[in-house]
Design a protein around this motif. Structure first.
Motif, short mmCIF file in Angstrom:
data_model
loop_
_atom_site.label_atom_id
_atom_site.label_comp_id
_atom_site.label_asym_id
_atom_site.label_seq_id
_atom_site.Cartn_x
_atom_site.Cartn_y
_atom_site.Cartn_z
N LEU A 114 0.85 -1.19 0.00
CA LEU A 114 0.00 0.00 0.00
C LEU A 114 0.88 1.24 0.00
O LEU A 114 1.60 1.48 0.97
CB LEU A 114 -0.91 -0.02 1.24
N LEU A 115 0.83 2.01 -1.08
CA LEU A 115 1.65 3.22 -1.19
C LEU A 115 0.79 4.46 -1.00
O LEU A 115 -0.04 4.78 -1.86
CB LEU A 115 2.33 3.29 -2.57
N GLY A 116 0.97 5.13 0.11
CA GLY A 116 0.19 6.33 0.40
C GLY A 116 1.07 7.40 0.99
O GLY A 116 2.27 7.21 1.20
N GLY A 117 0.48 8.54 1.24
CA GLY A 117 1.23 9.64 1.83
C GLY A 117 0.28 10.74 2.25
O GLY A 117 -0.03 10.88 3.44
N CYS A 118 -0.20 11.50 1.30
CA CYS A 118 -1.08 12.63 1.60
C CYS A 118 -2.26 12.15 2.45
O CYS A 118 -2.74 11.01 2.31
CB CYS A 118 -1.56 13.28 0.30
N LYS A 120 -5.38 11.48 3.36
CA LYS A 120 -6.42 10.45 3.38
C LYS A 120 -5.96 9.14 2.75
O LYS A 120 -6.67 8.13 2.84
CB LYS A 120 -7.67 10.93 2.61
N THR A 121 -4.81 9.16 2.10
CA THR A 121 -4.47 7.99 1.29
C THR A 121 -4.08 6.78 2.14
O THR A 121 -4.52 5.66 1.84
CB THR A 121 -3.38 8.34 0.25
N ILE A 122 -3.30 6.98 3.18
CA ILE A 122 -2.96 5.83 4.03
C ILE A 122 -4.19 5.32 4.79
O ILE A 122 -4.44 4.11 4.82
CB ILE A 122 -1.76 6.15 4.96
N PRO A 123 -5.02 6.21 5.39
CA PRO A 123 -6.23 5.68 6.04
C PRO A 123 -7.11 4.89 5.07
O PRO A 123 -7.59 3.81 5.41
CB PRO A 123 -6.95 6.96 6.52
N VAL A 139 3.81 1.18 2.68
CA VAL A 139 5.05 1.97 2.53
C VAL A 139 4.64 3.44 2.50
O VAL A 139 4.08 3.91 1.51
CB VAL A 139 5.82 1.62 1.24
N PRO A 140 4.87 4.17 3.57
CA PRO A 140 4.51 5.59 3.57
C PRO A 140 5.48 6.36 2.66
O PRO A 140 6.68 6.11 2.67
CB PRO A 140 4.70 6.03 5.03
N GLY A 141 4.92 7.31 1.89
CA GLY A 141 5.73 8.05 0.91
C GLY A 141 6.74 9.00 1.53
O GLY A 141 7.70 9.40 0.88
N MET A 200 -0.40 9.78 10.17
CA MET A 200 -0.95 8.50 9.72
C MET A 200 0.16 7.52 9.29
O MET A 200 -0.02 6.31 9.38
CB MET A 200 -1.98 8.71 8.62
N ALA A 201 1.28 8.06 8.83
CA ALA A 201 2.42 7.18 8.56
C ALA A 201 2.89 6.55 9.87
O ALA A 201 3.15 5.34 9.95
CB ALA A 201 3.55 7.97 7.90
#
Ligand code: FES
Length: 570
Positions: A114-118, A120-123, A139-141, A200-201
């Motif tokens: 799961l690649l997120g950062g901004c 809402k993307t990780i939640p 994997v947090p960006g 959230m990371a």
């Protein structure tokens, strides 16, 4: 070894032929037998600038997957750029989660990175992964590097709010304000404060859903790609061993997340997101758990907006694991991570390298840092405040209400010289909850009226059913439940009503006789139909969104559907 994807690729019948043939494109037949198919749920998008570099991260993940014997599959999923998406990215978090869940389930996938950062993307990705319950690793960006303007470091988000208030107060020229714009975002990555993305990371790591030690790695730091590569390898291992999010997300892992949230001075938005993720995972978690577990946890990370430094400082000072080592006695010792070992076992090597950034337990920034949960006649279902970001003197306060029915109403009247407001007033904003806005925007940190700003006032008690940007600060009560548009008492408040905030006593009251409240009708704006055509996702959202104390998920998305597919497509 048999994998879930064998349902598509195994055998020699017509359907398995179709599934393989369209995917071959140069791959050998051996790519489809006995090798885990790992999707990379990738939120890279030009319109999500904080995540734009995730294609590069994906390439490292793919290399790790190949190396470990898996087959990487890039899977772009719905992305959400916090600064651009209107009316608010939160309106679409559940849609992003639902779409990712369905696509992971619908495809021949054995595990997912799961690649997120901004924000809402990780939640959203964690909600999806919890509902589909296939092996998954985040994997947090990573945050951007710190920008400077005229020798002063800029915390993105936080300093936008601060500088714009200085313009309104007449202390900074518009020209100077605009000159800082190009210095604000120095590099790839998400906001560099302990805002929602950074929080959230850290939550993903504290929950056990990342490789331990990765959260907060700056986006341009080559160690992020090294961790991405390792996460790709890990995903293959997870798929082979069948370790799924339901084995990681437990009561203990949410305890660890709440402790971490307090110790890092994380965003209030994490409360809503963690409640939603727990709802998907079937882990019992309530608003009150945040207070019971987190309230007495000390603030150790000296990061904006609660403190002084920025995310790349946290990383060089030892990162999240160094923070958690200081509070290891408060953590659940058994809560597992995707590594297969408990989080607590990953803390042994962690060290604080700069005590001005990460304070030792013996010298915290604040003795008690957790999010406080308030209840009372104004918030029977609860409301939250982050005392670490508030003015100490205002944590106990009584003042007359100045009420706004919407952000448009607030913007139109806040600086009106005729507005009856003093520094003792309590600004009340309603119509900004999940259903009422819709989408619960980050407007709870209302600006201070200009004439008070000019007199040096920098904080006032503000109460709303909205959220607040994780980069914001102030004595701001948020997430009031029920919201005004759902029949909450917020809809009954009138200008001049005495409001009592008592954070030590955990109370938020409208100091009026019960009979008076019972006699009152909700303000007309709270019962009026929302303007404009309401169809599609917005219609679905308004009809089904839960209140903030339940994570503002949709009622029919709570829980898990697992990863079984029962019908064929051909
Ligand atoms: Fe993307 Fe702040 S705007 S993380």
């Amino acid at each position: 070894m048999r994998y879930r994807s064998d349902q598509w690729y195994g055998g020699n019948d017509r359907d398995s032929y179709i599934h393989r043939a369209w995917m071959r494109r140069g791959l050998p037949r051996s790519a489809f037998t006995g090798r885990p198919q790992i999707a990379i749920a990738n939120t890279a998008s030009d319109l999500t600038p904080c995540n734009k570099h995730l294609n590069e991260v994906s390439a490292s993940v793919q290399a790790g997957i190949w190396e470990a014997g898996g087959i990487p599959l890039d899977m772009p999923v719905m992305s959400l750029g916090e600064t651009l998406v209107k009316p608010t990215a939160m309106l679409w978090r559940n849609l992003a989660a639902m779409a990712a869940e369905e696509m992971i389930r619908a495809n021949p996938v054995d595990g997912v990175v799961l690649l997120g950062g901004c924000d809402k993307t990780i939640p959203a990705l964690l909600m999806a992964a919890a509902s589909v319950d296939l092996p998954a690793v985040v994997v947090p960006g990573g945050p951007m590097l710190t920008g400077h303007f005229r020798g002063v470091p800029l915390g993105c988000g936080t300093d936008v709010w601060r500088l714009s208030e200085e313009v309104r107060a007449g202390n900074l020229s518009q020209e100077d304000f605009l000159a800082s714009e190009s210095a604000m975002i120095r590099s790839k990555g998400h906001c560099n404060t302990m805002g929602t993305a950074s929080t959230m990371a850290c939550m993903a790591e504290a929950l056990g859903m990342t490789l331990p030690g990765v959260a907060g790695t700056p986006a341009p730091d080559s160690r992020l790609l090294e961790s991405a590569h390792a996460s790709g390898r890990l995903a293959v291992d997870l798929a082979s061993s069948g370790r799924t999010p339901s084995q990681v997300l437990s009561t203990g892992s949410f305890r660890n997340a709440i402790v971490a949230l307090a110790a890092i001075g994380g965003s209030t938005n994490a409360v809503v997101h963690l409640l939603a993720i727990a709802g998907r995972a079937g882990v019992p978690l309530s608003l009150d758990d945040f207070d019971a577990i987190g309230a007495d946890v000390p603030l150790l990370a000296n990061l904006a907006p609660a403190g002084q430094y920025l995310m790349d400082d946290l990383y060089r000072a030892g990162g999240l694991l160094a923070v958690l080592r200081e509070v290891s006695d408060l953590l659940d010792p058994d809560a597992l991570t995707v590594s297969g070992r408990p989080l607590a076992e990953h803390l042994g090597e962690a060290r604080i390298w700069d005590e001005s950034v990460i304070r030792p337990r013996s010298a915290p920034l604040l003795e008690k840092a957790g999010i406080a949960v308030l209840r009372g006649s104004l918030a029977p279902g609860g409301a939250v405040i982050k005392p670490a970001a508030a003015t100490k003197e205002l944590l106990t306060h009584r003042g007359p209400a100045v009420v706004f029915d919407s952000i448009e109403d607030m913007r139109a009247r806040l600086d009106d010289p005729a507005l009856d407001v003093t520094e003792d007033s309590v600004l009340v904003l309603r119509g900004c909850g999940p259903r009422g806005y819709p989408g619960m925007p980050e407007v709870g940190n209302m600006p201070i009226p200009a004439r008070l700003l000019a007199r040096g006032v920098r904080d006032m008690v503000r109460i709303s059913d909205a959220r607040m940007s994780g980069t914001a600060y102030g004595t701001v009560v948020l997430h009031t439940v029920p919201e005004g548009a759902a029949g909450g008492p917020l809809a009954l408040v009138r200008d001049g009503d005495p409001v009592v905030l008592d954070v030590p006593g955990r109370r938020l009251d409208l100091d009026l006789p019960e009979a008076e409240l019972a006699r009152r009708e909700p303000a007309p704006a709270m019962t009026a139909a929302l303007p404009g055509p309401r169809r599609g996702w917005e219609r679905l959202y308004i009809d089904h969104v839960l209140q903030a104390d339940q994570g503002a998920d949709l009622d029919f998305l709570v829980g898990s559907s697992g990863h079984q597919v029962t019908r064929d497509s051909h």
